[in-house]
Design a protein around this motif. Sequence first.
Motif, PDB file in Angstrom:
ATOM      1  N   ASP A  75       0.762  -1.297   0.032  1.00 11.34           N
ATOM      2  CA  ASP A  75      -0.038   0.105  -0.134  1.00 11.34           C
ATOM      3  C   ASP A  75       0.645   1.430  -0.162  1.00 11.34           C
ATOM      4  O   ASP A  75       0.631   2.241  -0.839  1.00 11.34           O
ATOM      5  N   ASP A  85       2.488   1.793  -3.403  1.00 10.91           N
ATOM      6  CA  ASP A  85       1.500   2.501  -4.398  1.00 10.91           C
ATOM      7  C   ASP A  85       1.156   4.072  -4.206  1.00 10.91           C
ATOM      8  O   ASP A  85       1.001   4.735  -4.981  1.00 10.91           O
ATOM      9  N   GLU A  86       1.276   4.287  -2.973  1.00  9.83           N
ATOM     10  CA  GLU A  86       0.987   5.504  -2.480  1.00  9.83           C
ATOM     11  C   GLU A  86       2.253   6.351  -2.980  1.00  9.83           C
ATOM     12  O   GLU A  86       2.009   7.461  -3.772  1.00  9.83           O
ATOM     13  N   CYS A  87       3.411   6.015  -2.931  1.00  7.54           N
ATOM     14  CA  CYS A  87       4.746   6.713  -3.365  1.00  7.54           C
ATOM     15  C   CYS A  87       4.922   6.656  -4.915  1.00  7.54           C
ATOM     16  O   CYS A  87       5.380   7.588  -5.339  1.00  7.54           O
ATOM     17  N   ILE A  88       4.587   5.603  -5.626  1.00  5.94           N
ATOM     18  CA  ILE A  88       4.630   5.365  -6.983  1.00  5.94           C
ATOM     19  C   ILE A  88       3.680   6.362  -7.724  1.00  5.94           C
ATOM     20  O   ILE A  88       3.956   6.667  -8.754  1.00  5.94           O
ATOM     21  N   THR A  89       2.459   6.628  -7.040  1.00  4.89           N
ATOM     22  CA  THR A  89       1.639   7.350  -7.747  1.00  4.89           C
ATOM     23  C   THR A  89       1.568   8.772  -7.386  1.00  4.89           C
ATOM     24  O   THR A  89       0.856   9.558  -8.230  1.00  4.89           O
ATOM     25  N   ASP A  90       2.182   9.054  -6.529  1.00  3.74           N
ATOM     26  CA  ASP A  90       2.303  10.490  -5.945  1.00  3.74           C
ATOM     27  C   ASP A  90       3.941  10.804  -5.866  1.00  3.74           C
ATOM     28  O   ASP A  90       4.350  10.428  -4.732  1.00  3.74           O
ATOM     29  N   LEU A  91       4.529  11.123  -7.005  1.00  4.16           N
ATOM     30  CA  LEU A  91       5.852  11.202  -7.109  1.00  4.16           C
ATOM     31  C   LEU A  91       6.509  12.551  -6.676  1.00  4.16           C
ATOM     32  O   LEU A  91       7.592  13.244  -7.218  1.00  4.16           O
ATOM     33  N   THR A  92       5.785  13.354  -6.073  1.00  4.74           N
ATOM     34  CA  THR A  92       6.172  14.770  -5.573  1.00  4.74           C
ATOM     35  C   THR A  92       7.524  14.804  -4.799  1.00  4.74           C
ATOM     36  O   THR A  92       8.323  15.901  -4.726  1.00  4.74           O
ATOM     37  N   TYR A 131      10.153   9.356 -15.761  1.00  3.75           N
ATOM     38  CA  TYR A 131      10.823   8.410 -14.957  1.00  3.75           C
ATOM     39  C   TYR A 131      10.928   7.153 -16.046  1.00  3.75           C
ATOM     40  O   TYR A 131      10.087   6.731 -16.756  1.00  3.75           O
TER      41      TYR A 131
END
Length: 56
Positions: A37, A40-47, A54
């Motif tokens: 989980d 998924d959060e880190c890979i979809t929000d690459l701020t 990438y």
Amino acid sequence: MYQVVYLDDQKINSKETFLKQAVEAMEFPTYFGANCDAFDECITDLTWCPAERYVI
């Protein structure tokens, strides 16, 4: 600016080794929770990552 990330599939034989390699290669932030989980959060929000594009 591009960020190129290489994951060595010869060393990946489980979810745990995939996450470990991905986190190290992409230099995930320190708050990464080391689970699917959180990945998924880190890979979809690459701020947290300064690149514009990438390549994995």
